[in-house]
Motif scaffolding. Structure first.
Motif, PDB file in Angstrom:
ATOM      1  N   GLU A   1       0.828  -1.207   0.000  1.00 11.94           N
ATOM      2  CA  GLU A   1       0.000   0.000   0.000  1.00 11.94           C
ATOM      3  C   GLU A   1       0.862   1.258   0.000  1.00 11.94           C
ATOM      4  OE1 GLU A   1      -3.735   2.003   2.466  1.00 11.94           O
ATOM      5  OE2 GLU A   1      -2.520   0.438   3.408  1.00 11.94           O
ATOM      6  N   LYS A   2       1.959   1.251   0.768  1.00  9.10           N
ATOM      7  CA  LYS A   2       2.799   2.452   0.865  1.00  9.10           C
ATOM      8  C   LYS A   2       3.535   2.770  -0.439  1.00  9.10           C
ATOM      9  CE  LYS A   2       3.479   2.749   5.838  1.00  9.10           C
ATOM     10  NZ  LYS A   2       4.414   2.685   6.977  1.00  9.10           N
ATOM     11  N   THR A   3       3.826   1.762  -1.245  1.00  9.58           N
ATOM     12  CA  THR A   3       4.421   2.021  -2.562  1.00  9.58           C
ATOM     13  C   THR A   3       3.359   2.439  -3.569  1.00  9.58           C
ATOM     14  OG1 THR A   3       4.210  -0.315  -3.134  1.00  9.58           O
ATOM     15  CG2 THR A   3       6.352   0.420  -2.274  1.00  9.58           C
ATOM     16  N   GLY A   4       2.088   2.252  -3.222  1.00  9.47           N
ATOM     17  CA  GLY A   4       1.003   2.598  -4.136  1.00  9.47           C
ATOM     18  C   GLY A   4       0.683   1.504  -5.126  1.00  9.47           C
ATOM     19  N   LEU A   5       1.365   0.384  -5.031  1.00 11.73           N
ATOM     20  CA  LEU A   5       1.105  -0.720  -5.962  1.00 11.73           C
ATOM     21  C   LEU A   5      -0.250  -1.366  -5.693  1.00 11.73           C
ATOM     22  CD1 LEU A   5       4.689  -2.217  -5.884  1.00 11.73           C
ATOM     23  CD2 LEU A   5       3.531  -1.413  -7.957  1.00 11.73           C
ATOM     24  N   THR A   6      -0.663  -1.323  -4.429  1.00 14.49           N
ATOM     25  CA  THR A   6      -1.967  -1.862  -4.033  1.00 14.49           C
ATOM     26  C   THR A   6      -2.774  -0.752  -3.372  1.00 14.49           C
ATOM     27  OG1 THR A   6      -1.082  -4.082  -3.687  1.00 14.49           O
ATOM     28  CG2 THR A   6      -3.163  -3.560  -2.599  1.00 14.49           C
ATOM     29  N   ILE A   7      -4.046  -0.658  -3.734  1.00 15.19           N
ATOM     30  CA  ILE A   7      -4.946   0.319  -3.118  1.00 15.19           C
ATOM     31  C   ILE A   7      -5.843  -0.435  -2.140  1.00 15.19           C
ATOM     32  CG2 ILE A   7      -6.829   1.940  -3.536  1.00 15.19           C
ATOM     33  CD1 ILE A   7      -5.595   2.409  -6.326  1.00 15.19           C
ATOM     34  N   VAL A   8      -5.903   0.051  -0.900  1.00 17.69           N
ATOM     35  CA  VAL A   8      -6.714  -0.586   0.140  1.00 17.69           C
ATOM     36  C   VAL A   8      -7.852   0.349   0.520  1.00 17.69           C
ATOM     37  CG1 VAL A   8      -6.709  -1.546   2.461  1.00 17.69           C
ATOM     38  CG2 VAL A   8      -4.697  -1.843   1.003  1.00 17.69           C
ATOM     39  N   LYS A   9      -9.095  -0.138   0.375  1.00 18.71           N
ATOM     40  CA  LYS A   9     -10.276   0.659   0.732  1.00 18.71           C
ATOM     41  C   LYS A   9     -11.306  -0.243   1.395  1.00 18.71           C
ATOM     42  CE  LYS A   9     -10.166   4.462  -2.620  1.00 18.71           C
ATOM     43  NZ  LYS A   9     -10.870   5.115  -3.747  1.00 18.71           N
ATOM     44  N   GLU A  10     -11.659   0.129   2.629  1.00 17.03           N
ATOM     45  CA  GLU A  10     -12.707  -0.588   3.366  1.00 17.03           C
ATOM     46  C   GLU A  10     -12.514  -2.112   3.301  1.00 17.03           C
ATOM     47  OE1 GLU A  10     -16.325   0.700   1.660  1.00 17.03           O
ATOM     48  OE2 GLU A  10     -16.107   2.780   2.347  1.00 17.03           O
ATOM     49  N   ASN A  11     -11.329  -2.528   3.690  1.00 14.55           N
ATOM     50  CA  ASN A  11     -10.968  -3.946   3.743  1.00 14.55           C
ATOM     51  C   ASN A  11     -10.922  -4.621   2.373  1.00 14.55           C
ATOM     52  OD1 ASN A  11     -10.782  -3.919   6.566  1.00 14.55           O
ATOM     53  ND2 ASN A  11     -13.008  -4.205   6.763  1.00 14.55           N
ATOM     54  N   LYS A  12     -11.026  -3.820   1.305  1.00 17.83           N
ATOM     55  CA  LYS A  12     -10.859  -4.350  -0.047  1.00 17.83           C
ATOM     56  C   LYS A  12      -9.502  -3.911  -0.569  1.00 17.83           C
ATOM     57  CE  LYS A  12     -15.778  -4.325  -1.237  1.00 17.83           C
ATOM     58  NZ  LYS A  12     -16.795  -3.770  -2.183  1.00 17.83           N
ATOM     59  N   ARG A  13      -8.888  -4.748  -1.352  1.00 13.99           N
ATOM     60  CA  ARG A  13      -7.600  -4.394  -1.917  1.00 13.99           C
ATOM     61  C   ARG A  13      -7.548  -4.791  -3.386  1.00 13.99           C
ATOM     62  NH1 ARG A  13      -5.298  -8.265   2.723  1.00 13.99           N
ATOM     63  NH2 ARG A  13      -5.741 -10.284   1.789  1.00 13.99           N
ATOM     64  N   PHE A  14      -7.025  -3.848  -4.186  1.00 10.33           N
ATOM     65  CA  PHE A  14      -6.939  -4.115  -5.620  1.00 10.33           C
ATOM     66  C   PHE A  14      -5.717  -3.414  -6.202  1.00 10.33           C
ATOM     67  CE2 PHE A  14      -9.942  -0.730  -4.662  1.00 10.33           C
ATOM     68  CZ  PHE A  14      -9.524   0.315  -5.460  1.00 10.33           C
ATOM     69  N   ASP A  15      -5.332  -3.847  -7.385  1.00 13.53           N
ATOM     70  CA  ASP A  15      -4.104  -3.342  -8.020  1.00 13.53           C
ATOM     71  C   ASP A  15      -4.304  -1.922  -8.548  1.00 13.53           C
ATOM     72  OD1 ASP A  15      -3.274  -5.903  -7.560  1.00 13.53           O
ATOM     73  OD2 ASP A  15      -3.318  -6.534  -9.664  1.00 13.53           O
TER      74      ASP A  15
END
Length: 659
Positions: free
Chosen positions: A182-196
């Motif tokens: 998440e900190k590199t921005g490679l993965t976006i985390v929103k409301e317990n969902k995560r996507f590329d």
């Protein structure tokens, strides 16, 4: 952990001038090299590299050290990272011992971000080359752009699958922490969902100057009008887009060698130029040019050629970047491609010879380019022409060098058919306004806090003992193992008169022995703790080894101690920045009068410490319950010793001056 054998090989093989030369343009200055500081914003060189001592010193910031410490300072490498980088550069096989779980846990967050980014880079390349979707879509796109297999691999191009979680799932499966994804921005985390973040895009990895992966740029290939054509990694602890230039890792050596840098706009412009054979090219990656990016180039060359396509709206926006380049004191040329062409398409359809010839023939000095561009817009409108002239003079006002400003004013006068007097007057008005604005800002800042003027701060006192102890460390490091003939003065009774006289005697000794024995006479201790530790370490090393290696000694020190030693050793080298020999001014070498230098420094320190001791004893007289008689006898003894040492010092200084 890296084995000691590998570390030793790296230190023995790495050349500090070669390592730093990958990041800073170095020019010969006597036996050393000089260049612009990579750690500060400067226009005159204060950065020195000594191939003989295998150390460097940045006089603008005080930083210094060896090849490893440079990488730690400049690239923010850890010690193991710096060793691995050098091992790779010099083709040294890295031997590693197994790390414990505790050692793995100690890896800092920054390193974790790098590791995640490196994994992503490998993943996107594998998808491009080894999956059906990657080959059919990503690889086909790159080949349609005219990129060869070698070029695709050289720039480590990749592809992100057109799926929501393909990368994230694979990274988690391999044990990478979601926090760093998440900190590199490679993965976006929103409301317990995560996507590329990157989905269905061809991928351009963005490298640091040393080749580490900082982030990515992704270009969409579909027709989704809601999605951005290009998407970049967000800012992170390792990626700051205003401080990075795409392609600089691949271009840096050619930029320094050819003393020129081509600046383009996009990723594919860089790659196509490189593939055609023009390798000194970088891109601001579609963002507005920043002073930090310009300074990256300025470390390698003072010359930039900005390349534009035929879009005049884009050119007008980019002209602001040229003013920033001028402010840095750099030389700017501009080259425009024919209508409908951009750097990518033009390089693709031309040979290296044709491209090189075009750049040479059509690259104009910025003043000619800007004047012709703005003159076309103003045409026969007097008001627009006046605005155009003021615009050009405003650009000229950014140039720090007075001679260059005057030459450009003369050139502008010819092109725009207006007198030089009017242009100089306009230039003076702009400078006056800039001065007034700066002065106003300064006064406003002064109101924010109370300025206390104190003469003691204005004229800081010299710490005599610090300087003398520092000088002794320098002598020991540079000349400690040399053997010299020292003249000493010994008190003897005159056979005729019976008076005590000082008779010269010659003593042959190694420099470190002379210093150690003389300081032991008064049982003196260094007051500076850092110098004291270094003093005993150097004496111990010189006692054990017949040949003392400055390089080996520095390599065994921690970073703080190595920086201290480097600062001491390179102190004299800063005078080489000005290249005095070019003006037939030849400074006297210390080795010409080494015996006097050693004696003078040691005697000066002994005299200084005796003075302090006398003052301390005098102050004790005022205290209650002290043996005043004993103290007075001690004061007399110390004063007698100081008198003797002063005579010796006077003799040494006299010899030093006349020799």
């Amino acid at each position: 952990m890296i084995s000691q054998n590998t570390i030793s090989q790296v230190f023995e093989t790495a050349r500090v001038e070669e390592v730093i030369g990958d990041f800073v343009q170095l020019k010969k200055a006597g036996s050393n090299f000089k260049g612009l500081s990579p750690f500060s914003d400067e226009r005159t060189p204060s950065f020195m590299v000594s191939p003989v001592k295998q150390i460097w010193k940045d006089f603008s910031t005080g930083k210094g050290g060896n090849a490893v410490t440079f990488l730690m300072e400049h690239e923010h490498f850890t010690y193991p990272e710096a060793i691995k980088y050098l091992a790779k550069k010099y083709n040294i096989e890295v031997e590693e011992t197994q790390r414990t779980d505790e050692e793995k846990a100690r890896a800092d967050e920054r390193e974790s971000l790098y590791l995640v980014s490196e994994f992503a880079n490998t993943y996107f390349q594998n998808v491009l080359h080894k999956t059906d979707q990657g080959k059919a879509i990503g690889l086909s796109y790159f080949k349609e752009r005219g990129f060869t297999e070698d070029t695709i691999k050289k720039f480590q191009l990749g592809y992100a699958l057109d799926e929501w979680q393909a990368f994230t799932d694979e990274a988690l499966k391999k044990g990478y922490n979601i926090e760093f994804l998440e900190k590199t921005g490679l993965t976006i985390v929103k409301e317990n969902k995560r996507f590329d973040r990157f989905k269905g895009r061809v991928m351009f990895p963005i490298h640091s100057m040393s080749g580490r992966i900082l982030g990515f740029g992704g270009r969409i290939l579909g027709n989704d009008k809601k999605a951005a054509k290009y998407l970049n990694s967000p800012e992170s602890d390792i990626y700051h887009k205003s401080k990075v230039l795409y392609g600089l890792y691949f271009a840096k050596q050619t930029i320094a060698k050819q003393d020129n840098c081509y600046l383009v706009e996009g990723y594919t412009d860089v790659i196509q130029f490189y593939q055609t054979g023009i390798k000194n090219v970088v891109s601001s990656s579609g963002t507005a040019l920043t002073p930090e990016q310009i300074r990256l180039i300025n470390r390698l060359t003072n010359n930039i050629t900005v390349l534009f396509d035929g879009d005049e709206a884009g050119i007008r926006a980019s002209l602001r970047g040229i003013d920033l380049i001028l402010e840095q004191g750099m030389n700017v040329k501009v080259c425009m491609f024919p209508d409908g062409e951009d750097p990518d398409s033009f390089a693709k359809s031309n040979t290296l010879t044709d491209l090189s010839d075009y750049l040479t023939e059509h690259a104009k000095d910025f003043i000619q380019f800007k004047a012709s561009l703005l003159a076309r817009e103003s045409k026969n409108d007097p008001i627009k022409k006046a605005e155009t002239i003021r615009d050009i003079v405003n650009s000229i006002s950014k140039i720090p060098d007075q001679i260059k400003r005057e030459v450009y004013i003369q050139e502008c006068s010819k092109i725009m058919d207006i007198s030089e007097e009017v242009l100089f007057s306009t230039l003076a008005q702009i400078h006056k306004k800039d001065y007034q604005d700066a002065n106003k800002k300064y006064r406003q800042e002064q109101k924010a806090f109370e300025v206390v003027k104190n003469e003691e701060y204005a004229k800081p006192k010299v710490d005599v003992q610090y300087e003398l102890e520092r000088k002794i460390i320098e002598i020991l490091m540079l000349y400690g193992d040399r053997t010299e003939q020292f003249e000493d003065l010994v008190l003897k009774e005159d056979e005729v008169s019976g008076d005590l006289i000082m008779e010269p005697t010659i003593q042959k000794a190694r420099v470190f022995e002379k210093i150690y024995l003389d300081l032991q006479e008064d049982e003196m201790m260094f007051s500076n703790e850092k110098f004291r530790e270094l003093y005993y370490s150097i004496i111990d090393k010189l006692n054990q080894e017949e040949e003392f290696s400055t390089r080996d000694f520095i390599n065994q020190l921690d970073q703080d101690a190595a920086s201290t030693i480097t600062g001491i050793l390179m102190e004299d080298e800063k005078y080489g920045i000005d290249d005095w020999e070019r003006y037939q001014i030849l400074p006297k070498k210390k080795t010409d009068t080494l015996d006097q230098l050693v004696s003078q420094t040691v005697l000066s320190l002994r005299c200084f410490l005796i003075e302090n001791k006398v003052e301390e004893l005098k102050n004790n007289i005022l205290k209650d319950n002290v043996d005043t008689k004993t103290i007075m006898e001690d004061v007399k003894d110390y004063n007698d010793l100081k008198s003797l040492l002063s005579k010796k010092l006077g003799k040494v200084i006299g010899s030093y001056v006349t020799k």
